[in-house]
Enzyme design. Structure first.
Site, PDB file in Angstrom:
ATOM      1  N   ASP A   6       0.835  -1.205   0.000  1.00 37.32           N
ATOM      2  CA  ASP A   6       0.000   0.000   0.000  1.00 37.32           C
ATOM      3  C   ASP A   6       0.872   1.258   0.000  1.00 37.32           C
ATOM      4  OD1 ASP A   6      -2.417   1.347  -0.129  1.00 37.32           O
ATOM      5  OD2 ASP A   6      -2.681   1.429   2.054  1.00 37.32           O
ATOM      6  N   LEU A   7       1.939   1.218  -0.765  1.00 36.77           N
ATOM      7  CA  LEU A   7       2.791   2.398  -0.896  1.00 36.77           C
ATOM      8  C   LEU A   7       2.035   3.512  -1.619  1.00 36.77           C
ATOM      9  CD1 LEU A   7       6.162   0.741  -1.943  1.00 36.77           C
ATOM     10  CD2 LEU A   7       5.790   2.089   0.126  1.00 36.77           C
TER      11      LEU A   7
END
Length: 229
Positions: free
Chosen positions: A49-50
């Site tokens: 979930d960068l």
């Protein structure tokens, strides 16, 4: 868990204020994020979930990759579950295929595109159209970007994971050797010895402040300024 106090906001707030950043600034942030991603991958962790909102700025202007709530310890095994933020999700995840740490490198490509242009590489009014664009729409490179930036973006945003920049089993295992990063002193990046392009101007910051005083911290509207080289 006790985390470092990061009073400078995040890269999403920075880009909302600035519109877009110069390539030298984006290069600096990309290098620090690359160090973080490689460290996680060496530990067998995929972040998944960068995004800019989770890349936080400390009091000195350096960035930290935060929020490992959706991270997984892969131990080199392929993953199946879909998670993250659609704008940053890699094609193989959207297609419900098994995936590896390459999804983090795709997300970095989206982050860099947004920092460089102020827009997302793929955008749409609803999630279905956005998914279709990520899966098949052409990647538009704006004319003001350098050829080195274009090369970096197109290789991070490669839809085939094995050909994506950063894939340890693919054709381009290390982003550090790309022309966009040719002048980077990686040792100084790792040790935070280089001046960040923006430094938060903080008021009343006391490293030993108690909880009551933390609520009084304020960051002025023009809280970022380029340091003198």
């Amino acid at each position: 868990m006790v985390l470092e106090f990061l009073p400078g906001g995040d890269l999403e707030k920075l880009i909302m204020r600035c519109g877009k950043l110069e390539e030298r600034a984006v290069r600096f942030y990309a290098c620090e994020i690359i160090c973080a991603i490689q460290y996680l991958h060496q530990l067998g962790i995929i972040h998944r979930d960068l995004k800019l909102e989770k890349t936080l700025i400390n009091a000195h202007g350096h960035v930290r990759v935060g929020d490992l709530g959706l991270a997984t310890l892969s131990n080199g095994e392929k993953q199946q579950d879909i998670c993250g933020t659609c704008y940053y999700m890699a094609p193989e995840m959207l297609e419900e295929q098994s995936y590896d740490e390459s999804v983090d490198w795709w997300a970095l490509g989206v982050m860099l595109y947004r920092l460089l242009t102020g827009t997302f590489p793929f955008d749409a009014q609803d999630e279905i159209d956005l998914t279709l664009d990520i899966l098949g729409a052409p990647l538009y490179i704006l004319e003001f970007l350098s050829s080195d930036a274009e090369d970096c973006l197109t290789k991070f945003l490669e839809r085939t994971p094995q050909l994506r920049l950063g894939n340890q089993k693919g054709c381009f295992p290390s982003p550090m050797h790309k022309p966009f990063f040719s002048d980077v002193e990686w040792g100084k990046i790792f040790n935070e010895e280089l001046n960040p392009p923006f430094v938060p101007l903080l008021q009343n910051v006391d490293r030993f402040a108690d909880e009551s005083s933390l609520s009084k911290f304020s960051i002025p509207g023009n809280s970022y300024f380029p340091p003198i080289d």
